[in-house]
Write a protein that holds these residues in place. Structure first.
Motif, PDB file in Angstrom:
ATOM      1  N   LYS A   3       0.722  -1.282   0.019  1.00 25.85           N
ATOM      2  CA  LYS A   3       0.042  -0.057  -0.027  1.00 25.85           C
ATOM      3  C   LYS A   3       0.745   1.219  -0.090  1.00 25.85           C
ATOM      4  O   LYS A   3       1.920   1.147   0.577  1.00 25.85           O
ATOM      5  CB  LYS A   3      -1.091  -0.017   1.199  1.00 25.85           C
ATOM      6  CG  LYS A   3      -2.086  -1.021   1.195  1.00 25.85           C
ATOM      7  CD  LYS A   3      -2.935  -0.914   2.186  1.00 25.85           C
ATOM      8  CE  LYS A   3      -4.065  -1.824   2.217  1.00 25.85           C
ATOM      9  NZ  LYS A   3      -5.160  -1.622   2.984  1.00 25.85           N
ATOM     10  N   SER A  78      -8.095   1.708   2.117  1.00 26.15           N
ATOM     11  CA  SER A  78      -7.166   2.556   1.177  1.00 26.15           C
ATOM     12  C   SER A  78      -6.533   3.717   1.914  1.00 26.15           C
ATOM     13  O   SER A  78      -7.093   4.263   2.788  1.00 26.15           O
ATOM     14  CB  SER A  78      -8.022   2.894   0.153  1.00 26.15           C
ATOM     15  OG  SER A  78      -7.287   3.659  -0.688  1.00 26.15           O
ATOM     16  N   LYS A  82      -9.362   8.248  -3.671  1.00 28.54           N
ATOM     17  CA  LYS A  82      -9.785   7.484  -4.921  1.00 28.54           C
ATOM     18  C   LYS A  82     -10.209   8.809  -5.874  1.00 28.54           C
ATOM     19  O   LYS A  82     -10.747   9.733  -5.325  1.00 28.54           O
ATOM     20  CB  LYS A  82     -10.949   6.802  -4.918  1.00 28.54           C
ATOM     21  CG  LYS A  82     -10.944   5.631  -3.995  1.00 28.54           C
ATOM     22  CD  LYS A  82      -9.786   4.717  -4.841  1.00 28.54           C
ATOM     23  CE  LYS A  82      -9.608   3.372  -3.913  1.00 28.54           C
ATOM     24  NZ  LYS A  82      -8.196   2.686  -3.927  1.00 28.54           N
ATOM     25  N   ASN A  86     -12.523   5.904 -10.490  1.00 32.99           N
ATOM     26  CA  ASN A  86     -11.445   4.981 -10.151  1.00 32.99           C
ATOM     27  C   ASN A  86     -11.184   3.660 -11.117  1.00 32.99           C
ATOM     28  O   ASN A  86     -12.177   3.234 -11.455  1.00 32.99           O
ATOM     29  CB  ASN A  86     -11.999   4.380  -8.627  1.00 32.99           C
ATOM     30  CG  ASN A  86     -10.895   3.393  -8.407  1.00 32.99           C
ATOM     31  OD1 ASN A  86      -9.652   3.618  -8.206  1.00 32.99           O
ATOM     32  ND2 ASN A  86     -11.468   2.298  -7.723  1.00 32.99           N
ATOM     33  N   SER A  88     -10.026   0.393 -12.102  1.00 37.41           N
ATOM     34  CA  SER A  88      -9.625  -0.890 -11.340  1.00 37.41           C
ATOM     35  C   SER A  88      -9.205  -2.137 -12.494  1.00 37.41           C
ATOM     36  O   SER A  88     -10.239  -2.342 -13.307  1.00 37.41           O
ATOM     37  CB  SER A  88     -10.790  -1.349 -10.454  1.00 37.41           C
ATOM     38  OG  SER A  88     -10.199  -2.667  -9.658  1.00 37.41           O
ATOM     39  N   PRO A 115      -0.305   1.945  -9.499  1.00 35.66           N
ATOM     40  CA  PRO A 115      -1.228   1.332  -8.699  1.00 35.66           C
ATOM     41  C   PRO A 115      -1.386   2.094  -7.455  1.00 35.66           C
ATOM     42  O   PRO A 115      -0.295   2.065  -6.470  1.00 35.66           O
ATOM     43  CB  PRO A 115      -1.362  -0.082  -8.865  1.00 35.66           C
ATOM     44  CG  PRO A 115      -0.487  -0.251 -10.090  1.00 35.66           C
ATOM     45  CD  PRO A 115       0.396   0.739 -10.222  1.00 35.66           C
ATOM     46  N   GLU A 116      -2.648   1.989  -6.942  1.00 34.51           N
ATOM     47  CA  GLU A 116      -3.017   2.704  -5.433  1.00 34.51           C
ATOM     48  C   GLU A 116      -2.548   4.172  -5.411  1.00 34.51           C
ATOM     49  O   GLU A 116      -2.363   4.882  -4.344  1.00 34.51           O
ATOM     50  CB  GLU A 116      -2.409   1.959  -4.336  1.00 34.51           C
ATOM     51  CG  GLU A 116      -2.597   0.287  -4.438  1.00 34.51           C
ATOM     52  CD  GLU A 116      -4.149   0.042  -4.408  1.00 34.51           C
ATOM     53  OE1 GLU A 116      -5.024   0.664  -3.803  1.00 34.51           O
ATOM     54  OE2 GLU A 116      -4.237  -0.838  -5.544  1.00 34.51           O
ATOM     55  N   SER A 125      -7.768   7.624 -10.248  1.00 36.35           N
ATOM     56  CA  SER A 125      -7.191   6.868  -9.422  1.00 36.35           C
ATOM     57  C   SER A 125      -7.077   5.376 -10.022  1.00 36.35           C
ATOM     58  O   SER A 125      -7.927   4.977 -10.846  1.00 36.35           O
ATOM     59  CB  SER A 125      -7.664   6.657  -8.118  1.00 36.35           C
ATOM     60  OG  SER A 125      -9.060   6.183  -8.121  1.00 36.35           O
ATOM     61  N   THR A 127      -6.303   1.306  -9.361  1.00 34.03           N
ATOM     62  CA  THR A 127      -6.125   0.068  -8.316  1.00 34.03           C
ATOM     63  C   THR A 127      -5.877  -1.172  -9.385  1.00 34.03           C
ATOM     64  O   THR A 127      -6.604  -1.331 -10.540  1.00 34.03           O
ATOM     65  CB  THR A 127      -7.360  -0.139  -7.454  1.00 34.03           C
ATOM     66  OG1 THR A 127      -8.332  -0.067  -8.339  1.00 34.03           O
ATOM     67  CG2 THR A 127      -7.457   1.295  -6.778  1.00 34.03           C
ATOM     68  N   CYS A 129      -6.942  -5.491  -8.909  1.00 32.81           N
ATOM     69  CA  CYS A 129      -8.024  -6.186  -7.907  1.00 32.81           C
ATOM     70  C   CYS A 129      -8.097  -7.604  -8.366  1.00 32.81           C
ATOM     71  O   CYS A 129      -7.172  -7.650  -9.310  1.00 32.81           O
ATOM     72  CB  CYS A 129      -9.515  -5.705  -8.096  1.00 32.81           C
ATOM     73  SG  CYS A 129     -10.016  -5.738  -9.657  1.00 32.81           S
TER      74      CYS A 129
END
Length: 165
Positions: A3, A78, A82, A86, A88, A115-116, A125, A127, A129
């Motif tokens: 993270k 998180s 975001k 967002n 993903s 990412p993140e 943003s 992410t 997953c």
């Protein structure tokens, strides 16, 4: 995936802080109070900036390290905001085998974030997953609730263009 701490300055409001203090007050005498407090705090702020974690630690009389440890251990939390949009990318087995990694590389190149992270303007943003259940469309990404499948890196500029208000 490790993270990241936000690259965007924290801008909490007085109303959010009042909500946070009420949440802490509601749970502070509960055993294992950190989890429900962080869950509700994330609902208020959208993420758990270090400033919020410090308030939780101070009000519970525990170390910031303990709060940070919980926030970084559980994937539901998180540490970065975001964006309005967002993105993903599914990195489940089917998507990964069919090229999802190349999608992430193209997105990081196009957006200038990892990412993140969130773009400085707060628009996007990114992410990664695990399986989202659309394996037949692999590789798949979502932008908020919009699903895009059977993608190649060449599709990324056109998808991003749809979200340039």
């Amino acid at each position: 995936m490790q993270k990241r701490i936000s690259n965007i300055p924290f801008h909490g409001t007085k109303e959010q802080e009042e909500q946070l203090l009420a949440i802490i007050e509601k749970h502070k005498s509960d055993k294992g109070a950190v989890m429900p407090i962080l869950q509700e705090a994330q609902e208020v702020y959208g993420y758990l900036p270090i400033e919020v974690q410090q308030i939780v630690a101070d009000k519970l009389g525990i170390s910031l390290e303990e709060v940070f440890g919980v926030a970084t251990f559980y994937s539901q939390f998180s540490l970065t905001p975001k964006g309005k949009y967002n993105i993903s990318v599914c990195l489940g087995t089917a998507c990964y085998v069919k090229g999802a990694g190349a999608l992430v590389e193209e997105l990081t190149s196009q957006l200038g974030i990892q990412p993140e992270e969130c773009t400085a303007d707060g628009r996007f943003s990114l992410t990664a997953c695990r399986c989202i259940g659309a394996c037949g469309l692999a590789p798949v990404l979502t932008v908020n609730d919009d699903v895009y499948g059977r993608l190649t890196p060449d599709d990324i500029p056109g998808i991003l263009a749809k979200y340039q208000d």
